[in-house]
Design an enzyme around this catalytic site. Structure first.
Site, PDB file in Angstrom:
ATOM      1  N   HIS A 199       0.822  -1.211   0.000  1.00 13.83           N
ATOM      2  CA  HIS A 199       0.000   0.000   0.000  1.00 13.83           C
ATOM      3  C   HIS A 199       0.856   1.261   0.000  1.00 13.83           C
ATOM      4  O   HIS A 199       0.348   2.366  -0.234  1.00 13.83           O
ATOM      5  CB  HIS A 199      -0.934   0.001   1.208  1.00 13.83           C
ATOM      6  CG  HIS A 199      -2.273   0.603   0.914  1.00 13.83           C
ATOM      7  ND1 HIS A 199      -2.436   1.685   0.092  1.00 13.83           N
ATOM      8  CD2 HIS A 199      -3.516   0.270   1.339  1.00 13.83           C
ATOM      9  CE1 HIS A 199      -3.715   1.995   0.020  1.00 13.83           C
ATOM     10  NE2 HIS A 199      -4.404   1.143   0.766  1.00 13.83           N
ATOM     11  N   ASP A 233      -2.343   2.382  -4.443  1.00 15.36           N
ATOM     12  CA  ASP A 233      -3.600   2.655  -3.747  1.00 15.36           C
ATOM     13  C   ASP A 233      -4.608   1.576  -4.128  1.00 15.36           C
ATOM     14  O   ASP A 233      -4.402   0.789  -5.065  1.00 15.36           O
ATOM     15  CB  ASP A 233      -4.122   4.036  -4.129  1.00 15.36           C
ATOM     16  CG  ASP A 233      -3.205   5.144  -3.634  1.00 15.36           C
ATOM     17  OD1 ASP A 233      -2.559   4.946  -2.585  1.00 15.36           O
ATOM     18  OD2 ASP A 233      -3.104   6.192  -4.325  1.00 15.36           O
TER      19      ASP A 233
END
Length: 442
Positions: A412, A416
């Site tokens: 992450h 995204d």
């Protein structure tokens, strides 16, 4: 007669001393030749050292000796295997000869440049030097004396000595008579023994085993555990899932697999289709093909696919280089070749170095769901699973279709949620209609 005997004895002693002196000189010359031979051979002996394995590898574990002291080896024949945290390194004989001495034991830690074994050059199959002939033992003076005696003075030693006269007061030998007990006495004795209490029997062990076995972790298993734990600690891992209808891909595979097998000598599987779909999706979502180095993000215009392969020693990930320029058949050939090298233990460090994206197929073992772990410094990994028939809704109708669940674990910090989900949806679209792969301009 006495003078003749003295002369014969003197001659025998002279002959014996002369023979002994000659034997001594012969033994000395043989020993000198033997020492000179061994000295010349030892001067040619070569000490083989632990070879250079890789820039990042300085030591390993001596896993096994394939030869022992005294064995003959041919040039480039394997002598030992050294296990590292990535691959197994074979140590071969630099020349033909005989293994004189092993300088390390199995399971020892050895470093690059350390003395490993000594080899003495020679031809394979060359027999060892024959042992020196056993010299005849010198005859004793008594034997010499007997041989040197005149015939009329020698006594026949083979004649038996006369028997000793019997003693006048010797009594005749009396044989001892053993009285056998009657059958009735044996029956009474058995009854008496049976009346005695018997010793208690040993208790039986409890059913089932509770043993334990401790086995030292291999270097590869230690390295795998370190890398996986490092990935969990460093990456902000998140996993997204999707379902793929495999009907179209299975139909295409069924239609063309025999032709491809005949023309290209390779089996057409699911892996090539997923690899091709991923390379196209990676070019659309470049962040999934990037990595973090310090405070910078490195984007790449090429795709090096790491393909997870299970081996008896652990999971390895050989790399398909520049997969973006390959088609189905080229990818299948490369994966097949790397898989065979992995199972045979022939992978090199170059085969596993690098990699920008990983595909893991747990479906070959029957896995339905899973969350793969990112192979740092990569940004994502795709997990394939088993194909199962499930009821699905198609155009308002419930039908049975072969469904595979796929998982994408991503970092992450780089991707995204929107990018990760878009990547997995693109893979789903390419697999459910493989003809779309021909319509891209990448």
């Amino acid at each position: 007669m006495l003078s003749q005997r003295i002369i014969a004895i003197a001659r025998g002693r002279a002959l014996w001393h002369g023979a002994a002196a000659a034997r001594g000189w012969n033994a000395a010359r043989a020993q000198a030749r033997k020492s000179q031979f061994h000295t010349s051979r030892l001067l040619q002996a070569e000490t083989v050292k632990v070879p250079q394995m890789a820039e990042s590898i300085s030591e390993g574990t001596l896993k096994s000796w394939t030869k022992k002291e005294g064995d003959t080896v041919a040039v480039d024949e394997e002598v030992a295997t050294i296990e590292t945290d990535k691959i197994d390194v074979q140590v071969n004989a630099p020349q033909s000869g005989t293994i004189v001495k092993l300088l390390a034991n199995e399971e020892d830690t050895v470093v690059v440049g350390q003395d490993l074994f000594i080899i003495e050059p020679g031809e394979v199959g060359e027999s060892a030097a024959p042992p020196p002939a056993k010299e005849a033992e010198p005859s004793t003076p008594s034997e010499t004396k007997d041989k040197s005696e005149p015939a009329d003075q020698q006594t026949d030693k083979k004649l038996p000595s006369p028997p000793a006269p019997a003693s006048a007061d010797k009594k005749p030998e009396v044989k001892e008579v053993v009285k056998k007990p009657k059958q009735s006495e044996e029956v009474k004795k058995d009854k008496k023994d049976s009346s005695k209490p018997k010793e208690a029997a040993a208790p039986r062990p409890a059913a089932g085993s509770r043993g334990e076995t401790r086995v030292k972790m291999s270097r590869m298993r230690l390295r795998i555990s370190e890398r996986l734990k490092e990935s969990q600690n460093a990456a902000a891992s998140l996993t997204t899932f999707n379902e793929i209808d495999m009907s179209s891909l299975m139909e295409m595979r069924k239609k063309y697999k025999d032709q491809i097998q005949k023309e290209h000598d390779v089996k057409l599987g699911f892996m090539s289709a997923f690899a091709r779909a991923c390379t196209l999706a990676l070019q659309e979502i470049p962040a999934a093909n990037a990595s973090i180095e310090g405070d910078e993000i490195v984007y790449r215009d090429y795709v090096d696919l790491s393909v997870a392969v299970a081996t008896p020693k652990g999971l390895v990930t050989p790399v398909v280089r520049n997969a973006e320029g390959m088609g189905f058949i080229g990818i299948e050939k490369e994966i097949s070749a790397l898989g065979k090298k992995a199972r045979d233990g022939k992978l090199t460090l170059e085969d596993m170095a690098g990699g920008t994206f990983t595909i893991s197929n747990g479906g070959v073992f029957g896995s339905l769901f899973g969350t793969p772990i990112i192979n740092l410094p990569q940004a994502a990994v795709l997990g394939m699973h088993a194909v199962k028939e499930k009821p699905v809704v198609v155009n308002g109708q419930i039908v049975i279709r072969p469904i595979m669940v796929v998982a994408l674990t991503y970092d992450h910090r780089l991707l995204d949620g929107r990018e990760a989900v878009t990547f997995l949806v693109r893979v789903k679209e390419y697999i459910e209609d493989p003809r779309k792969m021909l319509l891209t301009d990448f």
